[in-house]
Design a protein around this motif. Structure first.
Motif, short mmCIF file in Angstrom:
data_model
loop_
_atom_site.label_atom_id
_atom_site.label_comp_id
_atom_site.label_asym_id
_atom_site.label_seq_id
_atom_site.Cartn_x
_atom_site.Cartn_y
_atom_site.Cartn_z
N TYR A 1 71.10 20.71 39.69
CA TYR A 1 69.89 20.22 40.12
C TYR A 1 69.45 20.11 41.35
CZ TYR A 1 66.24 16.39 40.27
OH TYR A 1 65.19 15.49 40.39
N THR A 2 70.18 19.75 42.25
CA THR A 2 70.16 19.64 43.68
C THR A 2 69.79 20.90 44.27
OG1 THR A 2 71.62 17.77 43.81
CG2 THR A 2 70.85 18.62 46.11
N GLY A 3 70.55 22.09 43.95
CA GLY A 3 70.21 23.33 44.32
C GLY A 3 68.92 23.70 43.88
N LEU A 4 68.54 23.49 42.77
CA LEU A 4 67.09 24.11 41.95
C LEU A 4 65.88 23.08 42.96
CD1 LEU A 4 67.86 24.47 38.40
CD2 LEU A 4 67.32 26.41 40.24
N THR A 5 66.31 21.92 43.06
CA THR A 5 65.16 21.09 43.77
C THR A 5 64.83 21.61 45.26
OG1 THR A 5 65.75 19.26 42.10
CG2 THR A 5 64.70 18.75 44.43
N LEU A 6 66.14 21.70 45.95
CA LEU A 6 65.83 22.24 47.33
C LEU A 6 65.44 23.65 47.33
CD1 LEU A 6 69.29 20.96 48.65
CD2 LEU A 6 66.98 20.15 48.97
N GLY A 7 65.77 24.50 46.34
CA GLY A 7 64.90 25.84 46.45
C GLY A 7 63.58 25.95 46.25
N THR A 8 63.36 24.91 45.19
CA THR A 8 61.72 24.90 44.98
C THR A 8 61.09 23.99 46.19
OG1 THR A 8 62.49 24.30 42.62
CG2 THR A 8 60.28 23.56 43.42
N LEU A 9 61.66 23.28 46.88
CA LEU A 9 61.07 22.73 47.94
C LEU A 9 60.88 23.61 48.97
CD1 LEU A 9 60.45 20.06 49.71
CD2 LEU A 9 62.42 19.91 50.52
N LYS A 10 61.78 24.43 49.09
CA LYS A 10 61.94 25.55 50.11
C LYS A 10 60.52 26.58 49.86
CE LYS A 10 64.19 29.11 52.67
NZ LYS A 10 65.59 30.06 52.81
N ARG A 11 60.52 26.77 48.61
CA ARG A 11 59.31 27.72 48.24
C ARG A 11 57.93 27.10 48.33
NH1 ARG A 11 59.02 30.54 42.31
NH2 ARG A 11 57.13 31.85 42.79
N ALA A 12 58.09 25.82 48.03
CA ALA A 12 56.75 25.13 48.14
C ALA A 12 56.22 25.07 49.74
CB ALA A 12 56.87 23.60 47.55
N VAL A 13 57.16 24.87 50.43
CA VAL A 13 56.83 24.68 52.03
C VAL A 13 56.37 26.14 52.33
CG1 VAL A 13 57.90 24.51 54.07
CG2 VAL A 13 58.32 22.86 52.52
N GLN A 14 57.06 27.19 51.86
CA GLN A 14 56.38 28.53 52.41
C GLN A 14 55.29 28.78 51.76
OE1 GLN A 14 59.75 30.79 50.97
NE2 GLN A 14 60.79 30.59 52.72
N SER A 15 55.06 28.39 50.44
CA SER A 15 53.59 28.81 49.85
C SER A 15 52.63 27.79 50.54
CB SER A 15 53.82 28.37 48.43
OG SER A 15 52.43 28.36 47.91
N PHE A 16 52.74 26.43 51.02
CA PHE A 16 51.76 25.85 51.74
C PHE A 16 51.58 26.36 52.98
CE2 PHE A 16 50.55 22.26 54.28
CZ PHE A 16 49.42 21.43 53.51
N GLU A 17 52.52 26.72 53.73
CA GLU A 17 52.40 27.23 55.06
C GLU A 17 51.47 28.78 55.13
OE1 GLU A 17 55.99 27.96 56.84
OE2 GLU A 17 56.33 25.59 57.45
N ARG A 18 51.71 29.29 54.04
CA ARG A 18 51.05 30.67 53.73
C ARG A 18 49.40 30.33 53.54
NH1 ARG A 18 52.65 32.96 49.11
NH2 ARG A 18 54.75 32.48 49.53
N LEU A 19 49.21 29.10 52.68
CA LEU A 19 47.89 28.95 52.43
C LEU A 19 47.24 28.15 53.60
CD1 LEU A 19 48.19 27.86 48.69
CD2 LEU A 19 47.15 29.96 49.62
N ASP A 20 47.85 27.15 54.02
CA ASP A 20 47.38 26.28 55.31
C ASP A 20 45.80 26.08 55.34
OD1 ASP A 20 47.81 24.75 57.48
OD2 ASP A 20 47.86 26.45 58.88
N LEU A 21 45.54 25.15 54.44
CA LEU A 21 44.09 24.87 54.41
C LEU A 21 43.78 24.18 55.54
CD1 LEU A 21 43.77 23.89 50.50
CD2 LEU A 21 43.30 26.12 51.96
#
Length: 64
Positions: free
Chosen positions: A44-64
């Motif tokens: 659970y912790t590993g998947l949550t941290l992986g999802t957080l990392k992916r969400a940060v990358q996605s947010f940085e790419r969009l950077d509204l």
């Protein structure tokens, strides 16, 4: 979610380790139950941290 529920319920009836050791109220098998709990918490912790990392990358790419 339905597939997961079916898998868990089927394993509680068909898999001897789950049926005889994990699906009981007997504290004799507490070690096995805690090991499965620790494994689940680690996954659970590993998947949550992986999802957080992916969400940060996605947010940085969009950077509204």
């Amino acid at each position: 979610m339905f597939g997961y529920i079916v898998l868990v319920e089927a394993s509680a009836h068909a898999v001897p380790f789950v049926r005889d050791r994990l699906d009981t109220l007997d504290p004799q098998f507490l070690g096995e139950k805690l090991a499965v709990l620790a494994l689940g918490a680690t996954v659970y912790t590993g998947l949550t941290l992986g999802t957080l990392k992916r969400a940060v990358q996605s947010f940085e790419r969009l950077d509204l």
